[in-house]
Design a protein around this motif. Structure first.
Motif, PDB file in Angstrom:
ATOM      1  N   UNK A 149      -0.746  -9.699  -3.695  1.00 52.12           N
ATOM      2  CA  UNK A 149      -0.435  -8.756  -2.616  1.00 52.12           C
ATOM      3  C   UNK A 149       1.077  -8.610  -2.478  1.00 52.12           C
ATOM      4  N   UNK A 150       1.535  -7.389  -2.228  1.00 56.87           N
ATOM      5  CA  UNK A 150       2.976  -7.134  -2.107  1.00 56.87           C
ATOM      6  C   UNK A 150       3.474  -7.236  -0.669  1.00 56.87           C
ATOM      7  N   UNK A 151       2.582  -6.981   0.304  1.00 55.98           N
ATOM      8  CA  UNK A 151       3.040  -6.969   1.695  1.00 55.98           C
ATOM      9  C   UNK A 151       1.835  -7.111   2.619  1.00 55.98           C
ATOM     10  N   UNK A 152       2.125  -7.254   3.946  1.00 57.07           N
ATOM     11  CA  UNK A 152       1.080  -7.418   4.945  1.00 57.07           C
ATOM     12  C   UNK A 152       1.364  -6.540   6.155  1.00 57.07           C
ATOM     13  N   UNK A 153       0.291  -6.165   6.817  1.00 55.26           N
ATOM     14  CA  UNK A 153       0.373  -5.535   8.128  1.00 55.26           C
ATOM     15  C   UNK A 153      -0.537  -6.317   9.065  1.00 55.26           C
ATOM     16  N   UNK A 154      -0.102  -6.468  10.310  1.00 50.15           N
ATOM     17  CA  UNK A 154      -0.861  -7.236  11.281  1.00 50.15           C
ATOM     18  C   UNK A 154      -1.575  -6.297  12.238  1.00 50.15           C
ATOM     19  N   UNK A 155      -2.844  -6.602  12.497  1.00 48.32           N
ATOM     20  CA  UNK A 155      -3.614  -5.823  13.473  1.00 48.32           C
ATOM     21  C   UNK A 155      -3.177  -6.186  14.880  1.00 48.32           C
ATOM     22  N   UNK A 196      -8.880  -4.603 -13.338  1.00 51.60           N
ATOM     23  CA  UNK A 196      -9.017  -3.310 -14.003  1.00 51.60           C
ATOM     24  C   UNK A 196      -7.819  -3.080 -14.926  1.00 51.60           C
ATOM     25  N   UNK A 197      -8.015  -2.364 -16.019  1.00 49.38           N
ATOM     26  CA  UNK A 197      -6.902  -2.116 -16.949  1.00 49.38           C
ATOM     27  C   UNK A 197      -5.756  -1.355 -16.276  1.00 49.38           C
ATOM     28  N   UNK A 198      -4.540  -1.824 -16.488  1.00 42.16           N
ATOM     29  CA  UNK A 198      -3.316  -1.164 -16.044  1.00 42.16           C
ATOM     30  C   UNK A 198      -3.242  -0.979 -14.523  1.00 42.16           C
ATOM     31  N   UNK A 199      -3.804  -1.915 -13.783  1.00 44.69           N
ATOM     32  CA  UNK A 199      -3.721  -1.841 -12.320  1.00 44.69           C
ATOM     33  C   UNK A 199      -2.913  -2.999 -11.733  1.00 44.69           C
ATOM     34  N   UNK A 200      -2.382  -3.873 -12.593  1.00 40.45           N
ATOM     35  CA  UNK A 200      -1.715  -5.067 -12.098  1.00 40.45           C
ATOM     36  C   UNK A 200      -0.405  -4.757 -11.369  1.00 40.45           C
ATOM     37  N   UNK A 201       0.210  -3.607 -11.669  1.00 36.60           N
ATOM     38  CA  UNK A 201       1.493  -3.274 -11.056  1.00 36.60           C
ATOM     39  C   UNK A 201       1.362  -2.388  -9.817  1.00 36.60           C
ATOM     40  N   UNK A 202       0.151  -2.019  -9.439  1.00 37.31           N
ATOM     41  CA  UNK A 202      -0.050  -1.189  -8.248  1.00 37.31           C
ATOM     42  C   UNK A 202       0.106  -2.054  -7.001  1.00 37.31           C
ATOM     43  N   UNK A 203       0.972  -1.678  -6.067  1.00 37.13           N
ATOM     44  CA  UNK A 203       1.169  -2.506  -4.869  1.00 37.13           C
ATOM     45  C   UNK A 203      -0.037  -2.450  -3.938  1.00 37.13           C
ATOM     46  N   UNK A 204      -0.373  -3.621  -3.408  1.00 37.89           N
ATOM     47  CA  UNK A 204      -1.478  -3.742  -2.440  1.00 37.89           C
ATOM     48  C   UNK A 204      -0.915  -4.324  -1.152  1.00 37.89           C
ATOM     49  N   UNK A 215      -1.149   4.872  -6.193  1.00 38.05           N
ATOM     50  CA  UNK A 215       0.218   4.361  -6.156  1.00 38.05           C
ATOM     51  C   UNK A 215       0.374   3.245  -5.140  1.00 38.05           C
ATOM     52  N   UNK A 216      -0.585   3.135  -4.232  1.00 35.83           N
ATOM     53  CA  UNK A 216      -0.559   2.050  -3.246  1.00 35.83           C
ATOM     54  C   UNK A 216      -1.959   1.907  -2.660  1.00 35.83           C
ATOM     55  N   UNK A 217      -2.356   0.656  -2.408  1.00 40.25           N
ATOM     56  CA  UNK A 217      -3.660   0.368  -1.794  1.00 40.25           C
ATOM     57  C   UNK A 217      -3.399  -0.318  -0.452  1.00 40.25           C
ATOM     58  N   UNK A 218      -3.945   0.285   0.609  1.00 44.05           N
ATOM     59  CA  UNK A 218      -3.896  -0.305   1.942  1.00 44.05           C
ATOM     60  C   UNK A 218      -5.273  -0.901   2.198  1.00 44.05           C
TER      61      UNK A 218
END
Length: 361
Positions: free
Chosen positions: A99-105, A71-79, A48-51
């Motif tokens: 990419x849907x969003x970012x986090x900074x180290x 990959x099939x049917x993975x285009x709507x998964x948020x990264x 449901x989400x990839x970090x």
């Protein structure tokens, strides 16, 4: 339950992120130090989400995203991409790739929690909308199928009305409509159009309900005056069927009006020629005449198959569209199967007949 995966080659980061994310209600977490293993997992399971960390050996975060979204049917998964504050070019490329969003180290615990929670909520809403759309589509399909079933029933009932008055109907309707579909298929018409034309074809002679019995049932040749009356039945059929919003009945109206037109312009009721005759009418003309030739009627016996076949071939370009004739004859084995499947009782009892004169109509 929402499923989050974390992809980072640093084991310490994986432990930290897992520890934070597992405290969220309704969230399960899987971590991967190897992006190849993460991709293999994603090929069979949908997160449901990839970090995702950007800086990884062998495959960086951008390449992972490219392969992941392929990959099939993975285009709507948020990264969510994790980058250093200085890597602005990377952020721009990641946005372009989806990419849907970012986090900074270094990752801030509160920021991580809020961003993940918000993205998972959006993911859930998106899935609910998709499920709702799929449900609505299925309901529309069911409603459409019900409407089509009613249309088919109406056509069958109208066809039976003609059958009570015209001995040429009955199994003839089943055979000629099956031949119609064979021709349409051979000509490359879309499957939906093939099916519609097969369902509409039995209505080709519905206009005969307006022809007096003395003419319709006459066991011999018609006089010129009687033939003039008989030749009104395409107009009667079109009048009965036209004006409907149903594509099926619209198709049947076209067939009823045009199936007695001839390719050289000598047909009726309008004397159309060549491609001016609707293709549906040209197709049904071949199917209808072939079955009429090879079936017994009050005014004639059935023709042998080879004589009927020769009749079609010899009238290509005059009575019939050559392409439609060739399309039927190209599927001769299937024609024989249809004849056996929908044989008239008298044909089954006496399969061979002496050829008489030409059919009337």
């Amino acid at each position: 339950m929402s499923h989050v995966i974390v992809v980072d080659d640093n084991d310490t980061n994986l432990l930290l992120l897992r520890h934070i994310l597992q405290k969220l209600d309704g969230v399960t977490v899987d971590t991967f130090a190897d992006p190849q293993q993460a991709l293999a997992w994603c090929a069979t399971s949908e997160p449901d989400l990839v970090l995702l960390d950007y800086m990884m050996p062998e495959m960086d975060g951008l390449e992972f995203m490219r392969r992941f979204f392929a990959l099939p049917q993975r285009q709507e998964v948020p990264v969510v991409m994790v980058t250093a504050d200085t890597e602005r070019d990377v952020r721009h490329l990641a946005l372009q790739q989806g990419a849907r969003d970012f986090l900074t180290k270094p990752v801030d615990k509160v920021e991580l929690t809020v961003r993940v929670r918000n993205l998972l909520a959006l993911r859930k809403s998106s899935q609910q909308l998709a499920n709702r759309a799929a449900w609505l589509m299925e309901e529309v399909k069911l409603a459409t199928a019900e409407i089509r079933a009613r249309e088919k029933e109406a056509i069958l009932r109208l066809s039976r009305a003609a059958e009570y008055r015209d001995p040429e109907t009955g199994a003839h309707l089943l055979r000629m409509s099956a031949y119609t579909r064979l021709i349409a298929r051979q000509l490359g018409l879309p499957l939906q159009e093939q099916e519609m034309l097969q369902e509409a074809a039995p209505m080709h002679d519905i206009g005969k309900v307006g022809i007096p019995d003395a003419i319709l049932l006459k066991p011999g040749r018609l006089t010129p005056d009687e033939m003039a009356i008989m030749r009104q039945h395409p107009l009667f059929g079109h009048e009965i069927l036209s004006g409907s919003v149903s594509p099926l009945l619209q198709c049947a109206a076209v067939v009823a009006l045009s199936h007695h037109e001839k390719f050289d312009g000598s047909g009726y009721p309008h004397g159309l020629a060549g491609s001016d005759i609707p293709l549906w009418g040209r197709i049904v003309a071949v199917a209808d005449v072939f079955d009429a030739l090879t079936s017994s009627r009050p005014y004639k016996q059935a023709w042998p198959l080879e004589r009927a076949r020769h009749y079609l071939e010899s009238h290509k370009g005059t009575h019939f569209d050559p392409a439609c004739v060739d399309a039927l004859l190209a599927q001769w084995p299937e024609v024989m199967i249809i004849r056996q499947q929908y044989a008239d009782e008298q044909d089954a009892a006496s399969p061979t007949h002496q050829p008489p004169g030409a059919p009337h109509a």
